[in-house]
Design an enzyme around this catalytic site. Sequence first.
Site, PDB file in Angstrom:
ATOM      1  N   GLY A  63      -0.550   4.745  -0.553  1.00  0.00           N
ATOM      2  CA  GLY A  63      -1.591   5.232   0.355  1.00  0.00           C
ATOM      3  C   GLY A  63      -1.036   6.220   1.374  1.00  0.00           C
ATOM      4  O   GLY A  63       0.181   6.451   1.452  1.00  0.00           O
ATOM      5  N   LYS A  69     -12.138   7.634   5.908  1.00  0.00           N
ATOM      6  CA  LYS A  69     -12.051   6.351   6.617  1.00  0.00           C
ATOM      7  C   LYS A  69     -13.265   5.489   6.264  1.00  0.00           C
ATOM      8  O   LYS A  69     -14.396   5.971   6.252  1.00  0.00           O
ATOM      9  CB  LYS A  69     -11.974   6.589   8.126  1.00  0.00           C
ATOM     10  CG  LYS A  69     -11.750   5.297   8.910  1.00  0.00           C
ATOM     11  CD  LYS A  69     -11.256   5.561  10.315  1.00  0.00           C
ATOM     12  CE  LYS A  69     -11.099   4.291  11.116  1.00  0.00           C
ATOM     13  NZ  LYS A  69     -10.082   3.382  10.565  1.00  0.00           N
ATOM     14  N   GLY A  97      -4.343  -2.507  15.818  1.00  0.00           N
ATOM     15  CA  GLY A  97      -5.246  -1.478  15.310  1.00  0.00           C
ATOM     16  C   GLY A  97      -4.701  -0.081  15.555  1.00  0.00           C
ATOM     17  O   GLY A  97      -5.220   0.892  15.013  1.00  0.00           O
ATOM     18  N   ASN A  98      -3.645   0.001  16.370  1.00  0.00           N
ATOM     19  CA  ASN A  98      -3.036   1.313  16.625  1.00  0.00           C
ATOM     20  C   ASN A  98      -1.589   1.108  17.058  1.00  0.00           C
ATOM     21  O   ASN A  98      -1.324   0.335  17.978  1.00  0.00           O
ATOM     22  CB  ASN A  98      -3.816   2.066  17.700  1.00  0.00           C
ATOM     23  CG  ASN A  98      -3.433   3.527  17.746  1.00  0.00           C
ATOM     24  OD1 ASN A  98      -2.281   3.861  17.957  1.00  0.00           O
ATOM     25  ND2 ASN A  98      -4.398   4.405  17.518  1.00  0.00           N
ATOM     26  N   GLY A 136       0.835  -1.209   0.000  1.00  0.00           N
ATOM     27  CA  GLY A 136       0.000   0.000   0.000  1.00  0.00           C
ATOM     28  C   GLY A 136       0.861   1.247   0.000  1.00  0.00           C
ATOM     29  O   GLY A 136       0.516   2.255   0.619  1.00  0.00           O
ATOM     30  N   ALA A 137       1.993   1.169  -0.730  1.00  0.00           N
ATOM     31  CA  ALA A 137       3.006   2.238  -0.678  1.00  0.00           C
ATOM     32  C   ALA A 137       2.481   3.596  -1.163  1.00  0.00           C
ATOM     33  O   ALA A 137       3.024   4.632  -0.792  1.00  0.00           O
ATOM     34  CB  ALA A 137       4.217   1.829  -1.503  1.00  0.00           C
ATOM     35  N   GLY A 174     -10.573   0.688  14.536  1.00  0.00           N
ATOM     36  CA  GLY A 174      -9.883  -0.436  15.182  1.00  0.00           C
ATOM     37  C   GLY A 174      -9.459  -0.059  16.596  1.00  0.00           C
ATOM     38  O   GLY A 174      -9.532  -0.872  17.526  1.00  0.00           O
ATOM     39  N   ARG A 208      -1.797  -1.942  -5.164  1.00  0.00           N
ATOM     40  CA  ARG A 208      -2.807  -2.831  -5.759  1.00  0.00           C
ATOM     41  C   ARG A 208      -2.264  -3.519  -7.005  1.00  0.00           C
ATOM     42  O   ARG A 208      -1.592  -2.879  -7.818  1.00  0.00           O
ATOM     43  CB  ARG A 208      -4.031  -2.016  -6.207  1.00  0.00           C
ATOM     44  CG  ARG A 208      -4.997  -1.691  -5.117  1.00  0.00           C
ATOM     45  CD  ARG A 208      -6.334  -1.253  -5.717  1.00  0.00           C
ATOM     46  NE  ARG A 208      -6.219  -0.306  -6.806  1.00  0.00           N
ATOM     47  CZ  ARG A 208      -6.124   0.997  -6.654  1.00  0.00           C
ATOM     48  NH1 ARG A 208      -6.105   1.527  -5.449  1.00  0.00           N
ATOM     49  NH2 ARG A 208      -6.049   1.792  -7.700  1.00  0.00           N
ATOM     50  N   HIS A 224     -12.652  10.486  13.058  1.00  0.00           N
ATOM     51  CA  HIS A 224     -11.626  10.319  12.016  1.00  0.00           C
ATOM     52  C   HIS A 224     -11.994  11.123  10.774  1.00  0.00           C
ATOM     53  O   HIS A 224     -13.127  11.573  10.622  1.00  0.00           O
ATOM     54  CB  HIS A 224     -11.467   8.842  11.635  1.00  0.00           C
ATOM     55  CG  HIS A 224     -10.610   8.061  12.589  1.00  0.00           C
ATOM     56  ND1 HIS A 224     -11.124   7.445  13.701  1.00  0.00           N
ATOM     57  CD2 HIS A 224      -9.270   7.824  12.605  1.00  0.00           C
ATOM     58  CE1 HIS A 224     -10.146   6.857  14.367  1.00  0.00           C
ATOM     59  NE2 HIS A 224      -9.012   7.071  13.733  1.00  0.00           N
ATOM     60  N   THR A 232      -7.032  -1.880   9.491  1.00  0.00           N
ATOM     61  CA  THR A 232      -8.135  -2.067  10.441  1.00  0.00           C
ATOM     62  C   THR A 232      -9.379  -2.555   9.695  1.00  0.00           C
ATOM     63  O   THR A 232      -9.372  -2.674   8.470  1.00  0.00           O
ATOM     64  CB  THR A 232      -8.454  -0.759  11.189  1.00  0.00           C
ATOM     65  OG1 THR A 232      -8.886   0.222  10.233  1.00  0.00           O
ATOM     66  CG2 THR A 232      -7.242  -0.230  11.935  1.00  0.00           C
TER      67      THR A 232
HETATM   68  P1  NAD Z   1      -5.282   4.555   1.886  1.00  0.00           P
HETATM   69  O1  NAD Z   1      -6.551   4.239   1.169  1.00  0.00           O
HETATM   70  O2  NAD Z   1      -4.698   5.927   1.766  1.00  0.00           O
HETATM   71  O3  NAD Z   1      -4.125   3.512   1.443  1.00  0.00           O
HETATM   72  C1  NAD Z   1      -4.352   2.130   1.247  1.00  0.00           C
HETATM   73  C2  NAD Z   1      -3.443   1.693   0.089  1.00  0.00           C
HETATM   74  O4  NAD Z   1      -3.517   0.263  -0.016  1.00  0.00           O
HETATM   75  C3  NAD Z   1      -3.874   2.278  -1.268  1.00  0.00           C
HETATM   76  O5  NAD Z   1      -2.751   2.875  -1.917  1.00  0.00           O
HETATM   77  C4  NAD Z   1      -4.384   1.063  -2.019  1.00  0.00           C
HETATM   78  O6  NAD Z   1      -4.204   1.161  -3.430  1.00  0.00           O
HETATM   79  C5  NAD Z   1      -3.501  -0.036  -1.408  1.00  0.00           C
HETATM   80  N1  NAD Z   1      -3.977  -1.393  -1.681  1.00  0.00           N
HETATM   81  C6  NAD Z   1      -5.265  -1.827  -1.814  1.00  0.00           C
HETATM   82  N2  NAD Z   1      -5.271  -3.155  -2.114  1.00  0.00           N
HETATM   83  C7  NAD Z   1      -3.973  -3.562  -2.156  1.00  0.00           C
HETATM   84  C8  NAD Z   1      -3.334  -4.812  -2.426  1.00  0.00           C
HETATM   85  N3  NAD Z   1      -4.047  -5.920  -2.744  1.00  0.00           N
HETATM   86  N4  NAD Z   1      -1.985  -4.867  -2.354  1.00  0.00           N
HETATM   87  C9  NAD Z   1      -1.245  -3.763  -2.064  1.00  0.00           C
HETATM   88  N5  NAD Z   1      -1.790  -2.540  -1.829  1.00  0.00           N
HETATM   89  C10 NAD Z   1      -3.141  -2.449  -1.875  1.00  0.00           C
HETATM   90  O7  NAD Z   1      -5.562   4.207   3.417  1.00  0.00           O
HETATM   91  P2  NAD Z   1      -4.691   4.634   4.693  1.00  0.00           P
HETATM   92  O8  NAD Z   1      -5.259   5.857   5.310  1.00  0.00           O
HETATM   93  O9  NAD Z   1      -3.237   4.585   4.343  1.00  0.00           O
HETATM   94  O10 NAD Z   1      -5.072   3.443   5.700  1.00  0.00           O
HETATM   95  C11 NAD Z   1      -4.793   2.091   5.377  1.00  0.00           C
HETATM   96  C12 NAD Z   1      -5.254   1.204   6.536  1.00  0.00           C
HETATM   97  O11 NAD Z   1      -4.472   1.484   7.705  1.00  0.00           O
HETATM   98  C13 NAD Z   1      -6.713   1.443   6.952  1.00  0.00           C
HETATM   99  O12 NAD Z   1      -7.286   0.190   7.313  1.00  0.00           O
HETATM  100  C14 NAD Z   1      -6.596   2.341   8.178  1.00  0.00           C
HETATM  101  O13 NAD Z   1      -7.700   2.260   9.049  1.00  0.00           O
HETATM  102  C15 NAD Z   1      -5.354   1.737   8.801  1.00  0.00           C
HETATM  103  N6  NAD Z   1      -4.649   2.582   9.787  1.00  0.00           N
HETATM  104  C16 NAD Z   1      -4.112   1.937  10.857  1.00  0.00           C
HETATM  105  C17 NAD Z   1      -3.378   2.626  11.803  1.00  0.00           C
HETATM  106  C18 NAD Z   1      -2.726   1.867  12.937  1.00  0.00           C
HETATM  107  O14 NAD Z   1      -2.031   2.467  13.784  1.00  0.00           O
HETATM  108  N7  NAD Z   1      -2.916   0.528  12.988  1.00  0.00           N
HETATM  109  C19 NAD Z   1      -3.191   4.013  11.661  1.00  0.00           C
HETATM  110  C20 NAD Z   1      -3.734   4.664  10.548  1.00  0.00           C
HETATM  111  C21 NAD Z   1      -4.461   3.922   9.598  1.00  0.00           C
END
Ligand code: NAD
Length: 268
Positions: free
Chosen positions: A25, A159, A122-123, A22-23, A165, A49, A155, A99
């Site tokens: 994102g 989201k 989740g965090n 998800g680089a 989470g 993706r 959030h 999450t």
């Molecule tokens: P985002 O939509 O900006 O990024 C997600 C990325 O994943 C996108 O670039 C998407 O194209 C990519 N992706 C989708 N399917 C894929 C696949 N099969 N293989 C590789 N990449 C793929 O979302 P975000 O804001 O970066 O959040 C991502 C996740 O992280 C969410 O579930 C969010 O709730 C979670 N999150 C967790 C924490 C934590 O501390 N655990 C903190 C912030 C966000």
Amino acid sequence: MGSASPTPEPVLSTPLRISIAGALGRMGQAVEAAVSARDDMVVTARFDRPGLEAPGIVTVEEALVLCDVVIDFTTPAASVALTRMVAARGGVAMIIGTTGLTEEDLAQIDASAATMPIVQAGNFSLGVNMLMGLVAQAARALGPDAYDIEIFEAHHRRKVDAPSGTALMLGEAAASGRGVDLAEASVRVRDGITGPREPGTIGFSVQRGGGIIGEHSVSFAAEDEILTLSHSARDRGLFARGAAEAARWVAGRPPGRYDMMDVLSLKA
Ligand code: NAD
């Protein structure tokens, strides 16, 4: 490492090699910055993706050859599929920050964790993990006859899952303090004529809007006082730095699913 695991320990590179899932994102970019700021690890591959082409992006197959740890903030379906691929390949650990994972998703991740170390949380912030311990302690001391537990989270508008989470982790902490099952005690939605509040329940409420990075609070509301424990995230780099710390910690560990409380040595 002194592991009792039957799995041979991987030979770790110095610096530690990180692939980012998800680089492209929001979190993927924050992870890139957090890893790049350290001198004990390096980003060796970025993927996103399947079929998505962009400069610097490789396929997942290429990325897995090039790393010791995959840091994954994507979607539940992507994270589950990725753990299966990483487990099949062997020799690579995983950090999962995605999450919205269901019980079924977690069961599938656990199946992969039988042969590889995974930190799933989740965090990834120190403050929220501290907050979980404080919430469990307060829930233990402030009984359901007098104190109602209400969890609030806010959030950004993009989201896709709710409650967050982190809110659910705080709910689990409160439920464990009270010695109850969150699935049975939680009230996730209130609408219309709800009747009076059921004693002993754990309520959730959610706000979505703008660019809010992450607000969480847990209130213990009595007739004559309210105790509120809260956390405010100011920069998503916070989670990325925690994930990088978890990557350092998990590399070379025995197989299993760990969480951030393990990484931060906060387990009671
Ligand atoms: P985002 O939509 O900006 O990024 C997600 C990325 O994943 C996108 O670039 C998407 O194209 C990519 N992706 C989708 N399917 C894929 C696949 N099969 N293989 C590789 N990449 C793929 O979302 P975000 O804001 O970066 O959040 C991502 C996740 O992280 C969410 O579930 C969010 O709730 C979670 N999150 C967790 C924490 C934590 O501390 N655990 C903190 C912030 C966000």
